[in-house]
Motif scaffolding. Structure first.
Motif, PDB file in Angstrom:
ATOM      1  N   LEU A  56     -12.201  -6.165  20.553  1.00  7.62           N
ATOM      2  CA  LEU A  56     -12.492  -4.982  21.371  1.00  7.62           C
ATOM      3  C   LEU A  56     -11.551  -4.897  22.571  1.00  7.62           C
ATOM      4  CD1 LEU A  56     -16.389  -4.965  21.294  1.00  7.62           C
ATOM      5  CD2 LEU A  56     -14.849  -3.353  20.181  1.00  7.62           C
ATOM      6  N   GLU A  57     -11.239  -6.020  23.183  1.00  7.34           N
ATOM      7  CA  GLU A  57     -10.296  -6.029  24.301  1.00  7.34           C
ATOM      8  C   GLU A  57      -8.920  -5.577  23.846  1.00  7.34           C
ATOM      9  OE1 GLU A  57     -10.195  -9.720  26.501  1.00  7.34           O
ATOM     10  OE2 GLU A  57     -12.378  -9.843  26.475  1.00  7.34           O
ATOM     11  N   ALA A  58      -8.468  -6.057  22.688  1.00  3.41           N
ATOM     12  CA  ALA A  58      -7.165  -5.662  22.153  1.00  3.41           C
ATOM     13  C   ALA A  58      -7.144  -4.167  21.837  1.00  3.41           C
ATOM     14  CB  ALA A  58      -6.834  -6.478  20.908  1.00  3.41           C
ATOM     15  N   ALA A  59      -8.219  -3.652  21.260  1.00  9.06           N
ATOM     16  CA  ALA A  59      -8.302  -2.223  20.944  1.00  9.06           C
ATOM     17  C   ALA A  59      -8.271  -1.383  22.210  1.00  9.06           C
ATOM     18  CB  ALA A  59      -9.574  -1.938  20.142  1.00  9.06           C
ATOM     19  N   GLU A  60      -8.925  -1.839  23.242  1.00  8.67           N
ATOM     20  CA  GLU A  60      -8.930  -1.111  24.506  1.00  8.67           C
ATOM     21  C   GLU A  60      -7.527  -1.028  25.101  1.00  8.67           C
ATOM     22  OE1 GLU A  60     -11.203  -1.308  28.781  1.00  8.67           O
ATOM     23  OE2 GLU A  60     -12.212  -2.071  26.996  1.00  8.67           O
ATOM     24  N   ILE A  61      -6.767  -2.109  24.995  1.00  5.15           N
ATOM     25  CA  ILE A  61      -5.386  -2.108  25.498  1.00  5.15           C
ATOM     26  C   ILE A  61      -4.549  -1.085  24.736  1.00  5.15           C
ATOM     27  CG2 ILE A  61      -3.263  -3.485  25.616  1.00  5.15           C
ATOM     28  CD1 ILE A  61      -5.106  -5.920  26.204  1.00  5.15           C
ATOM     29  N   VAL A  62      -4.675  -1.081  23.410  1.00  6.80           N
ATOM     30  CA  VAL A  62      -3.917  -0.135  22.586  1.00  6.80           C
ATOM     31  C   VAL A  62      -4.312   1.299  22.922  1.00  6.80           C
ATOM     32  CG1 VAL A  62      -3.555   0.676  20.217  1.00  6.80           C
ATOM     33  CG2 VAL A  62      -3.512  -1.772  20.728  1.00  6.80           C
ATOM     34  N   MET A  63      -5.605   1.542  23.094  1.00  4.99           N
ATOM     35  CA  MET A  63      -6.062   2.899  23.417  1.00  4.99           C
ATOM     36  C   MET A  63      -5.557   3.331  24.786  1.00  4.99           C
ATOM     37  SD  MET A  63      -9.896   3.205  21.771  1.00  4.99           S
ATOM     38  CE  MET A  63     -10.521   1.714  22.508  1.00  4.99           C
ATOM     39  N   ASP A  64      -5.540   2.433  25.749  1.00  2.00           N
ATOM     40  CA  ASP A  64      -5.029   2.766  27.077  1.00  2.00           C
ATOM     41  C   ASP A  64      -3.549   3.102  27.022  1.00  2.00           C
ATOM     42  OD1 ASP A  64      -7.470   2.481  28.324  1.00  2.00           O
ATOM     43  OD2 ASP A  64      -7.076   0.448  29.062  1.00  2.00           O
ATOM     44  N   GLU A  65      -2.783   2.335  26.238  1.00  2.00           N
ATOM     45  CA  GLU A  65      -1.346   2.553  26.129  1.00  2.00           C
ATOM     46  C   GLU A  65      -1.016   3.862  25.416  1.00  2.00           C
ATOM     47  OE1 GLU A  65      -0.001  -0.948  24.115  1.00  2.00           O
ATOM     48  OE2 GLU A  65      -0.019  -2.166  25.950  1.00  2.00           O
ATOM     49  N   ASN A  66      -1.914   4.315  24.556  1.00  2.00           N
ATOM     50  CA  ASN A  66      -1.644   5.517  23.718  1.00  2.00           C
ATOM     51  C   ASN A  66      -2.654   6.630  23.986  1.00  2.00           C
ATOM     52  OD1 ASN A  66       0.572   4.427  21.944  1.00  2.00           O
ATOM     53  ND2 ASN A  66      -1.002   2.878  21.642  1.00  2.00           N
ATOM     54  N   ARG A  67      -3.175   6.691  25.204  1.00  2.00           N
ATOM     55  CA  ARG A  67      -4.228   7.658  25.521  1.00  2.00           C
ATOM     56  C   ARG A  67      -3.810   9.097  25.237  1.00  2.00           C
ATOM     57  NH1 ARG A  67      -8.790   6.770  27.363  1.00  2.00           N
ATOM     58  NH2 ARG A  67      -8.279   4.729  28.187  1.00  2.00           N
ATOM     59  N   SER A  68      -2.602   9.507  25.654  1.00  2.00           N
ATOM     60  CA  SER A  68      -2.179  10.896  25.470  1.00  2.00           C
ATOM     61  C   SER A  68      -1.991  11.218  23.991  1.00  2.00           C
ATOM     62  CB  SER A  68      -0.911  11.177  26.258  1.00  2.00           C
ATOM     63  OG  SER A  68       0.133  10.319  25.838  1.00  2.00           O
ATOM     64  N   LEU A  69      -1.441  10.294  23.219  1.00  2.00           N
ATOM     65  CA  LEU A  69      -1.275  10.489  21.786  1.00  2.00           C
ATOM     66  C   LEU A  69      -2.627  10.619  21.095  1.00  2.00           C
ATOM     67  CD1 LEU A  69       0.484  10.622  19.242  1.00  2.00           C
ATOM     68  CD2 LEU A  69       0.402   8.121  19.185  1.00  2.00           C
ATOM     69  N   LEU A  70      -3.556   9.758  21.442  1.00  2.00           N
ATOM     70  CA  LEU A  70      -4.886   9.826  20.850  1.00  2.00           C
ATOM     71  C   LEU A  70      -5.604  11.125  21.218  1.00  2.00           C
ATOM     72  CD1 LEU A  70      -5.958   6.111  21.350  1.00  2.00           C
ATOM     73  CD2 LEU A  70      -5.431   7.229  19.183  1.00  2.00           C
ATOM     74  N   ALA A  71      -5.406  11.586  22.450  1.00  2.00           N
ATOM     75  CA  ALA A  71      -6.027  12.850  22.880  1.00  2.00           C
ATOM     76  C   ALA A  71      -5.438  14.012  22.096  1.00  2.00           C
ATOM     77  CB  ALA A  71      -5.818  13.045  24.377  1.00  2.00           C
ATOM     78  N   ALA A  72      -4.133  13.977  21.827  1.00  2.00           N
ATOM     79  CA  ALA A  72      -3.506  15.034  21.054  1.00  2.00           C
ATOM     80  C   ALA A  72      -3.999  15.062  19.609  1.00  2.00           C
ATOM     81  CB  ALA A  72      -1.982  14.872  21.083  1.00  2.00           C
ATOM     82  N   LEU A  73      -4.272  13.889  19.072  1.00  2.00           N
ATOM     83  CA  LEU A  73      -4.765  13.800  17.700  1.00  2.00           C
ATOM     84  C   LEU A  73      -6.226  14.224  17.578  1.00  2.00           C
ATOM     85  CD1 LEU A  73      -3.135  10.441  16.582  1.00  2.00           C
ATOM     86  CD2 LEU A  73      -2.527  12.739  15.804  1.00  2.00           C
ATOM     87  N   ALA A  74      -6.952  14.141  18.655  1.00  2.00           N
ATOM     88  CA  ALA A  74      -8.374  14.489  18.628  1.00  2.00           C
ATOM     89  C   ALA A  74      -8.509  15.967  18.596  1.00  2.00           C
ATOM     90  CB  ALA A  74      -9.082  13.962  19.844  1.00  2.00           C
TER      91      ALA A  74
END
Length: 74
Positions: A56-74
């Motif tokens: 979960l900690e590793a996933a949180e780091i990845v999500m923080d690093e790619n927040r704008s990309l993930l928001a665009a995909l949502a």
């Protein structure tokens, strides 16, 4: 420090946990406990799976690093 006994029940060996120790672990009958062996041979008893927490900690780091990309995909 807590002292407990190991006893035989059927084909298994069980360790009895006192009410005080259960309270410290914030655990109750039926809960799953995780035991991790330290480099020094010590044992750590936890009420959560440390590998899940690390994932979960590793996933949180990845999500923080790619927040704008993930928001665009949502």
């Amino acid at each position: 420090m807590f002292e407990t006994k190991i006893r035989k029940v059927g084909n298994s060996a069980v360790m009895t946990l006192s009410a005080e120790l259960l309270a410290i672990l914030d655990a109750k009958e039926g809960d799953t406990l995780f035991v991790v062996r330290g480099d020094d041979g010590s044992l750590k008893i936890m009420t959560h799976d440390p590998s899940v927490a690390a994932a979960l900690e590793a996933a949180e780091i990845v999500m923080d690093e790619n927040r704008s990309l993930l928001a665009a995909l949502a």
